[in-house]
Design an enzyme around this catalytic site. Structure first.
Site, PDB file in Angstrom:
ATOM      1  N   GLU A 203     -11.374   0.076  -3.151  1.00 33.61           N
ATOM      2  CA  GLU A 203     -10.631   0.388  -2.163  1.00 33.61           C
ATOM      3  C   GLU A 203      -9.363   1.309  -2.683  1.00 33.61           C
ATOM      4  O   GLU A 203      -9.206   1.435  -3.987  1.00 33.61           O
ATOM      5  CB  GLU A 203     -10.055  -0.560  -1.146  1.00 33.61           C
ATOM      6  CG  GLU A 203      -9.217  -1.797  -1.824  1.00 33.61           C
ATOM      7  CD  GLU A 203      -8.972  -2.916  -0.814  1.00 33.61           C
ATOM      8  OE1 GLU A 203      -9.406  -2.829   0.233  1.00 33.61           O
ATOM      9  OE2 GLU A 203      -8.176  -3.731  -1.294  1.00 33.61           O
TER      10      GLU A 203
ATOM     11  N   ASP B 271       0.715  -1.260   0.089  1.00 29.29           N
ATOM     12  CA  ASP B 271      -0.057  -0.158  -0.203  1.00 29.29           C
ATOM     13  C   ASP B 271       1.042   1.336   0.007  1.00 29.29           C
ATOM     14  O   ASP B 271       0.759   2.206   0.867  1.00 29.29           O
ATOM     15  CB  ASP B 271      -0.923  -0.009   1.256  1.00 29.29           C
ATOM     16  CG  ASP B 271      -1.635  -1.202   1.579  1.00 29.29           C
ATOM     17  OD1 ASP B 271      -2.179  -1.745   0.396  1.00 29.29           O
ATOM     18  OD2 ASP B 271      -1.869  -1.524   2.545  1.00 29.29           O
TER      19      ASP B 271
HETATM   20  O1  FUB Z   1      -3.056  -3.664   3.532  1.00 24.44           O
HETATM   21  C1  FUB Z   1      -4.457  -3.861   3.986  1.00 24.44           C
HETATM   22  C2  FUB Z   1      -5.513  -3.612   2.942  1.00 24.44           C
HETATM   23  O2  FUB Z   1      -5.170  -4.330   1.719  1.00 24.44           O
HETATM   24  C3  FUB Z   1      -5.674  -2.197   2.492  1.00 24.44           C
HETATM   25  O3  FUB Z   1      -6.088  -1.223   3.205  1.00 24.44           O
HETATM   26  C4  FUB Z   1      -6.179  -2.511   1.274  1.00 24.44           C
HETATM   27  O4  FUB Z   1      -6.295  -1.349   0.340  1.00 24.44           O
HETATM   28  C5  FUB Z   1      -5.404  -3.630   0.573  1.00 24.44           C
HETATM   29  O5  FUB Z   1      -4.236  -3.165  -0.086  1.00 24.44           O
END
Ligand code: FUB
Length: 329
Positions: free
Chosen positions: A230, A12
């Protein structure tokens, strides 16, 4: 493309140029043996490191690990799962935005302040009032106004807020995962202006609309190859705003273009084809006149979904201003 960071597992990546150096604010992956499920419990992270590189061209590096800059145990409201962070600078200070579960297991977004991009960061004792869900991305516009983009469905709980306010929380949506059905529009990511001190929302949280170019209508909920899942990011190029995001279960990074930081944005295409591993997440930064995509995959862990590694590659625009699709290679 080989991983940029190999000393530990990272994911991320949110990249920014501060004081002429490229800083990367990633999640810090680890294996705690937690059950692997659609709720994302296996992403069980407990601290953040900051990394930096002096330049990216002709090749990135050398990478400096500035060490642990914030720990879950030092944040009074957090129970677990320090997920994807971002950073911003304003008024000579640096701000780390991060999502985590509160003591009731509900994702909220916190802010921590530091004097240097390298941290350490001191967290506020409470999450940002009115914040919810995951994956904060901060953007400071040319006029100094700062915005925070956020949200993620499924394990990120965005579907539990069918209204834009935190008070619309309905835990029963956790099991439903997301909207569906032929007449349903996809749920949009969220944005809020930040106060001048960068610690609170200035006004209401708004839902962002991502439009399908062929209809001019919001992208349908069942269009899993294009709907927001997301990993929000916002960057500006030539006076235009590019909102980019992950499509989650179809594993694409996509972009949409708009004339205002508040949207609406019109879907423009894919940035990155699926990588090795379930999640995909990114940031886009301009460094010395070139545009770079920071992303992650699971090559180093040989495909373990929750043990990811940050990568970076240059990306390009076509003559219409659309981002040219790339791959993890
Ligand atoms: O790293 C945890 C979660 O996985 C993140 O918040 C999302 O975007 C995904 O990459």
């Amino acid at each position: 493309m080989p991983p940029l960071i190999t000393s530990t597992f990272t994911a991320d990546p949110s990249a920014h140029v501060f004081n002429g150096r490229v800083y990367i604010y990633p999640s810090h992956d680890r294996d705690t043996g937690t059950e692997n499920n659609d709720n994302g419990d296996q992403y069980d992270m407990a601290d953040y490191h900051v990394f930096s590189v002096p330049s990216l061209h002709p090749s990135p590096g050398p990478v400096t690990d500035h060490g642990v800059v914030l720990r879950a145990e030092d944040i009074p409201w957090v129970s677990k799962q320090l997920w994807a962070p971002d950073a911003a600078s304003k008024n000579g200070k640096y701000y780390l935005y991060f999502p985590a579960r509160d003591k009731d297991g509900v994702f909220r977004i916190g802010v921590a302040e530091g004097d240097s991009p390298e941290g350490p960061f001191t967290p506020d004792p409470e999450p940002i009032s009115g914040s919810y869900s995951i994956d904060p991305a901060a953007f400071v516009d040319d006029d100094g106004q700062a915005y925070l983009y956020f949200g993620g469905i499924w394990g990120g709980q965005l579907q539990c807020y069918q209204g834009a306010t935190a008070s619309s929380y309905d835990a029963s949506w956790q099991k439903r995962g997301e909207r569906s059905g032929p007449s349903e529009a996809a749920q949009g990511p969220r944005v809020a202006k930040l106060t001048d001190d960068m610690h609170q929302f200035d006004g209401d949280v708004k839902e962002i609309t991502i439009l399908a170019p062929e209809t001019g209508e919001p992208i349908p909920a069942d269009d899993h190859a294009r709907r927001f899942f997301e990993a929000a990011w916002l960057h500006k190029r030539g006076g235009e705003y590019y909102f980019s995001y992950s499509t989650g279960d179809t594993h694409f990074l996509c972009f949409a273009r708009g004339k205002s930081p508040l949207g609406p944005f019109t879907y423009g295409g894919r940035i990155l084809e699926p990588v090795l591993g379930w999640t995909t997440h990114h940031s886009i930064a301009e460094v010395e006149g070139r545009t770079y995509l920071f992303y992650h995959d699971c090559e180093l862990s040989k495909g373990v979904d929750h043990l990811r590694s940050v990568k970076v590659k240059e990306i390009f625009y076509d003559d219409k201003g659309d981002i040219i699709t790339t791959t993890s290679d």
